[in-house]
Design an enzyme around this catalytic site. Structure first.
Site, short mmCIF file in Angstrom:
data_model
loop_
_atom_site.label_atom_id
_atom_site.label_comp_id
_atom_site.label_asym_id
_atom_site.label_seq_id
_atom_site.Cartn_x
_atom_site.Cartn_y
_atom_site.Cartn_z
N ASP A 32 -0.28 -7.49 1.62
CA ASP A 32 0.25 -6.12 1.60
C ASP A 32 1.78 -6.14 1.70
O ASP A 32 2.36 -5.85 2.75
CB ASP A 32 -0.36 -5.34 2.78
CG ASP A 32 -0.05 -3.86 2.73
OD1 ASP A 32 0.46 -3.40 1.69
OD2 ASP A 32 -0.32 -3.17 3.73
N SER B 259 4.21 2.40 8.24
CA SER B 259 3.90 1.36 7.26
C SER B 259 5.10 0.94 6.45
O SER B 259 5.92 1.77 6.07
CB SER B 259 2.85 1.86 6.27
OG SER B 259 1.59 1.65 6.80
N HIS C 203 0.82 -1.22 0.00
CA HIS C 203 0.00 0.00 0.00
C HIS C 203 0.85 1.26 0.00
O HIS C 203 0.33 2.36 -0.23
CB HIS C 203 -1.03 -0.01 1.15
CG HIS C 203 -0.51 0.41 2.47
ND1 HIS C 203 -0.14 -0.47 3.47
CD2 HIS C 203 -0.29 1.65 2.99
CE1 HIS C 203 0.26 0.21 4.52
NE2 HIS C 203 0.19 1.49 4.26
#
Ligand code: ARG
Length: 352
Positions: free
Chosen positions: A186, A288, A128
Site C-alpha cells: 500500500d 492514511s 489506497h
C-alpha cells in the site's frame, strides 16, 4: 454533530473547573444541583454517542475535547512535522503524505534521501489513497498537496482568506503489486508541480529509513510519531489542525497474531505495526498516507540526529482498539522501489 462537539467541549470545561470552585467557597445548593445536572447531561451525551459508535472509550475521549485519537495539536513553529502534507480533492482533505527528495550519489548507482529545505516535488502516500477518482482529478489539475502549515483553515480568525501552499499533483505512481483486497504494498508516489511563490518556508523533506537503521528503528517499543489531519475518534470528524501521537513499534508476529484471532485481516511482508496493546492512541481515517516517523527527542541520546520516515499510514481495524494496532507500510521495504520509480520518472521528464 458539530454542535454536539461544542456542547461537549464547554460541558467538559465546566466539569474541570468543579474541584477548584469547591476549594474556594462552599457552593450553594442551586450551584451543586446545576453542576450535578451538567454532569448528568455529559453522561447522557456520552451514552448516546457510545450507542452510536459502539465505543465507550472514544466517547469518553470525545468528552475530553477533540484530539487525533488522544494525540495533541502541533504548532506551526514546532519542529519535525514540516514534511507532512494534506492531499486534497478540490480543496478537501482526503489523505496525508510525506515530502521526500532523492539525491543520487556520484556513481549514479546509490541514492541518498535528502532531508533539507530544497523545494521538494515528491510525496509518498498510501496506494489506497489514489483511486480512480484521484486519477481523474489529476488530469484536471484538481488533486493538490497542501504543505507548510499545520492549519488547513482557509480563513483566519477574522474571516479573511488565508493563502496556503498548494501544489498540483501532476502524476501518480502506484506500487505495481498493490492489492486493494489485502492492502499489500500500500504505497504510492505523487509528483508535484513546482511551487511558484511559496508563502511558507517551513516545507522540507524527510529522509527514508535505511538498512543500517533497521535494528533499532524497527524494534519493539521504539517510540514513533504519527501525524495527520484525520478523525480524532473512530467515526468522528477530521481535524483542522495537524495532530500528532506517539506510538511504540510492535513486532510483526504479535501484530499478526492479534489480527488473526480478532478478524480475518492479514499482515503481509512490507507491513509494520505500531500502537499499544491497551489501545487508546492511534492514527485513524484521514490519516492514511501520512508519515510514521522516528523523531529524536532533544537531549535524549539517539542513533540519528534527524527525523526518519519509518512508515506510511495504511490500515487498522477501527481505531485505537485494544490489540488492534495501526498498520503501516514500511518505508525501508520500499526504499528501493521509491528510488527507482522517481529516477525513471525524472529521466523520462528530462528526455522529453
Ligand atoms: N485507512 C485509513 C485511511 O484511509 C487509515 C486507517 C488507520 N487506522 C488505524 N487504526 N491506525 O485514512
Amino acid at each position: 454533530m458539530k454542535t454536539l462537539l461544542k456542547i461537549l467541549a464547554s460541558a467538559s470545561a465546566a466539569l474541570v473547573t468543579l474541584p477548584a470552585s469547591h476549594s474556594l467557597a462552599q457552593p450553594s445548593e442551586t450551584e451543586l444541583e446545576r453542576q450535578a445536572s451538567q454532569a448528568r447531561s455529559i453522561e447522557r451525551i456520552q451514552r448516546d454517542y457510545a450507542s452510536r459508535t459502539d465505543d465507550t472509550a472514544s466517547a469518553r475521549s470525545l468528552a475530553r475535547g477533540p484530539r487525533i485519537i488522544n494525540g495533541r495539536p502541533i504548532a506551526n513553529d514546532a519542529k519535525n512535522w514540516e514534511w507532512t502534507v494534506s492531499i486534497q480533492r478540490r480543496n478537501n482533505h482526503s489523505c496525508g503524505g510525506a515530502l521526500i527528495s532523492p539525491g543520487y550519489t556520484a556513481s549514479g548507482k546509490g541514492v541518498v534521501w535528502r532531508d533539507d529545505d530544497t523545494e521538494p516535488v515528491w510525496v509518498v502516500t498510501a496506494a489506497h489513497c489514489i483511486t480512480e477518482l484521484e486519477l481523474n482529478l489529476i488530469k484536471r489539475g484538481e488533486l493538490t498537496a497542501v504543505s507548510g502549515d499545520v492549519s488547513l483553515a482557509r480563513r483566519d480568525e477574522f474571516g479573511k482568506n488565508r493563502r496556503l501552499d498548494s501544489q498540483k499533483v501532476i502524476a501518480a505512481y502506484l506500487h505495481p503489486d498493490y492489492d486493494p483486497k489485502t492492502n499489500a504494498n500500500d504505497i504510492a508516489l505523487l509528483q508535484l508541480e513546482e511551487l511558484e511563490n511559496p508563502v511558507s518556508n517551513r516545507r522540507r523533506s524527510i529522509g527514508i529509513a535505511q538498512d543500517t537503521q533497521q535494528s533499532w528503528l524497527y524494534a519493539p517499543y521504539t517510540s514513533l510519531n504519527v501525524m495527520g489531519w484525520g478523525t480524532t475518534l473512530e467515526g468522528g470528524f477530521l481535524s483542522e489542525t495537524l495532530q500528532q501521537v506517539r506510538v511504540p513499534f510492535v513486532e510483526q508476529a504479535q501484530c499478526a497474531g492479534s489480527y488473526a484471532s480478532a478478524s480475518n485481516m492479514g499482515m503481509s511482508a512490507g507491513m509494520i505495526c505500531a500502537g499499544f496493546s491497551s489501545g487508546g492512541y492511534d492514527s485513524c481515517q484521514g490519516d492514511s498516507g501520512g508519515p510514521l516517523a522516528y523523531i529524536p527527542a532533544p537531549g535524549v541520546p539517539s542513533p540519528t540526529r534527524s527525523a526518519v520516515l519509518a512508515g506510511v499510514v495504511s490500515w487498522g481495524s477501527g481505531c485505537a482498539r485494544p490489540n488492534l494496532f495501526g498498520v503501516y507500510t514500511s518505508a525501508l521495504a520500499y526504499r528501493g522501489w521509491m528510488a527507482r520509480t522517481i529516477r525513471q520518472a525524472e529521466t523520462r521528464d528530462t528526455n522529453n
